[in-house]
Design a protein around this motif. Structure first.
Motif: not given
Ligand SMILES: C[S@@+](CC[C@H](N)C(=O)[O-])C[C@H]1O[C@@H](n2cnc3c(N)ncnc32)[C@H](O)[C@@H]1O
Length: 244
Positions: A18, A181, A209
């Motif tokens: 992220w 996102f 992720g």
């Protein structure tokens, strides 16, 4: 924020998907701004934390790293020694009027320590020079409060319209307002249905992720967002320019 969360942020900033994705998004959206002038820009990383999303800006300008947490600033200084550290609140910034070219503020206004986001915006506008840019990224999807918000002492999430309105009510010209996102929204919706007692930070797991899948989706979305805007996202981003 809980103390352990600062250490976690500093530990994972280089390898959590992220953070990598947010840095890519900022690099892309701010590239013109950062390459436009001959002299190095003065950049305020407001609510800088440990530098996970803004620390790279010291390659591109003189960074003032502002945070209300001494521990965050200590960790920021260890990882990003070029920056000038400033302890204090985004609602009362100890900098002169018109003293910076760019304010970057990533996931700060949502925090319970910010009494009134409009006060912080007014301070950003005050310290920006005329023609300077504010870049805000905050948690989106108001109804999607989940365990992560508890651990990070999140008090509010913002709709895209709300964030746009805040910026324009502060006197800035909105140049971009977009969700980001967006592909995380279904996942976050499921997590928002879990009891809030299930208090875990998003940083404590899934650094890769889903083995690179989320990072790959973010790269595709970033290319899109650089040209167009998305009406929703788990984060919301607004760029506002101070008029000359
Ligand atoms: C989720 S972290 C984000 C840190 C950094 N911007 C990033 O993206 O990695 C939120 C940060 O805002 C800081 N913060 C919260 N309220 C603040 C306030 N009123 N003034 C300055 N910093 C504040 C916290 O100490 C924390 O470091």
């Amino acid at each position: 924020m809980e103390e352990g969360e600062y250490r976690l942020m500093a530990d994972v900033e280089d390898r959590h998907w992220w953070y990598d994705a947010v840095r890519r998004l900022l690099r892309r959206l701010l590239s013109e701004e950062l390459s436009g002038s001959e002299s190095k820009p003065r950049i305020l990383d407001a609510g800088c934390g440990t530098g996970a999303t803004g620390g790279w800006l010291d390659e591109r300008g003189h960074v003032i790293a502002l945070d209300s947490s001494a521990m965050a600033l200590k960790l920021y200084g260890e990882n990003h020694p070029e920056a000038t550290l400033l302890e204090g609140s985004v609602e009362s910034i100890a900098l002169p009027d018109a003293s910076v070219d760019l304010v970057v503020c990533v996931t700060v206004l949502y925090h319970a320590n910010v009494t009134n986001p409009s006060t912080a915006i007014a301070e950003f506008v005050r310290v920006l020079r005329p023609g300077g840019l504010l870049c805000l990224v905050e948690p989106g999807m108001k109804g999607m409060r989940r365990g992560h918000d508890e651990v990070t002492h999140g008090a509010r999430r913002f709709s895209l319209n709300e964030l746009r309105e805040l910026v324009s009510a502060g006197g800035l010209e909105v140049e971009k307002a977009t969700g980001a996102f967006s592909f995380l929204v279904p996942l976050a919706w499921v997590r928002s249905k879990l009891p809030l007692a299930n208090k875990t930070s998003d940083l404590s797991n899934n650094a890769s992720g889903l083995f690179g899948l989320l990072g790959a989706l973010a790269r595709v979305e970033t290319r899109f967002v650089a040209r167009r805007s998305i009406p929703f996202g788990l984060s919301v981003l607004v760029l506002g320019r101070k008029p000359h």
